[in-house]
Every structure is written in structure tokens, then in C-alpha cells.
Scaffold this motif. Structure first.
Motif: not given
Length: 201
Positions: A166-185
Motif C-alpha cells: 500500500s506504500v508508494d515509494l518515490r526515490e530521488y538520486a543524488d539526494a540525502g535526508h532533507d529532501l525538501l531543502h535539497e536541489p531536488v526539492r
């Protein structure tokens, strides 16, 4: 900023109000973070018609309490339920509950113990202790995670999501723990907004 009383003092929260939001997200920040860190995320959601509410956890931001002892997961879940109730009452619509890191573990605890009416869960940088909780298969869950997360390694969340379809996982390459403040935000926020709008009710 508005606030409410908890067992550990007065807790403040921030609301980025929209006149007629299509959906509402209630965000529980991670350790050492507070609502003031999420203006860009709120703006991204706002452009999609989603209103964001974010809590200052006990001891963080403007909230009272000990920054080194924010509370047990059960206490944090109680604070989250109070904010959820306020957001739900404001729009008479079930909100999506989102948590980052410690907030993700708290969100899972909320959903697993006397769960309120929720439109879904969004988990960001879920720590290992969060994966000890079994998600309700009837509840929509989105997990966003950085491939290079050193604080909460992605292998653990991959195994957890593989066990719980039931869990939809989205992975982000070249990204660490704080996704909402990284270049991929920007991409992360867009993915979250799209998912929230698809699950609203």
C-alpha cells in the motif's frame, strides 16, 4: 502565530492560508526543524491549490518545551492529532498528514493508534523506527526518500515498502535526508502535490 496548549507547554503552528484549497496537508517537521523552514514548500503546494499547516514541535521554533526532549512518540502523536483536528475543522475536509524524519515516525504512530480521519500519509526521510510500524493497507501512503540518505538509509525503507504494497515509494538520486531543502526539492514538492490531489476526498 496561532497556538494551542499541550502537556509540555504552548505549541505554535503556521498556516499558509488559501481561500478555497483543493486539499490540506499538515506537516510534522523533523528534529531541529520548525515551521519557518517550509515557506518554499508551502509556496509550491499553494501553486497547486494545496494549503499547508506546519507544527513547531515542542522546544522548536516558537513552541515551549525542551529542544533536547521533544516528547515520546505517543506524546508527539497527541500534539499532531490536535493540529489535525484544527485543520480538519477549518475546511471540513480530511487532511493529508505528512512527516519528515521524526515527524514521519510520528505520523505513522498517529495513523496506527486511534487514527483520525485522514486523506492519506506522506512520509519523508522515514527513520528505521518508523518502519517498525505496520501501515493500514486501506490507507494511501506516499514515501519520498533520498537515495543517498545517510541518516535513514534507503535500503531499510525499500524493504519496508516491499513488504507493504500500500506504500508508494518515490526515490530521488543524488539526494540525502532533507529532501525538501535539497536541489531536488522542486521535483519532490511537485510529486507530493500531484499525489495529494489524486488522493483528496
Amino acid at each position: 502565530m496561532p497556538s494551542f496548549d499541550s502537556a509540555r507547554g504552548r505549541l505554535h503552528y503556521r498556516r499558509w492560508s488559501l481561500a478555497r484549497p483543493a486539499a490540506t496537508v499538515v506537516l510534522l517537521p523533523g528534529t531541529g526543524q520548525h515551521s519557518g523552514h517550509y515557506h518554499q514548500f508551502a509556496a509550491a503546494l499553494g501553486r497547486a491549490g494545496i494549503e499547508l499547516w506546519a507544527l513547531d514541535t515542542a522546544g522548536q521554533g516558537l513552541s515551549e518545551g525542551d529542544p533536547d526532549a521533544p516528547g515520546t512518540l505517543d506524546e508527539l502523536a497527541g500534539d499532531a492529532r490536535r493540529l489535525l483536528a484544527l485543520a480538519h475543522a477549518a475546511h471540513e475536509r480530511a487532511p493529508v498528514l505528512m512527516g519528515h524524519s521524526l515527524g514521519a515516525a510520528t505520523a505513522l504512530t498517529v495513523a496506527a493508534t486511534a487514527p483520525p480521519d485522514l486523506a492519506g500519509l506522506v512520509l519523508c526521510g522515514t527513520p528505521r523506527r518508523g518502519t517498525e510500524i505496520i501501515p493500514d493497507p486501506a490507507r494511501a501512503v506516499l514515501a519520498v526518500h533520498g537515495v543517498d540518505d545517510r541518516r535513514a538509509p534507503i535500503d531499510v525503507i525499500r524493504l519496508w515498502t516491499a513488504r507493504h504494497g500500500s506504500v508508494d515509494l518515490r526515490e530521488y538520486a543524488d539526494a540525502g535526508h532533507d529532501l525538501l531543502h535539497e536541489p531536488v526539492r522542486g521535483r519532490v514538492a511537485a510529486d507530493i502535490a500531484q499525489w495529494v490531489l489524486a488522493t483528496r476526498r
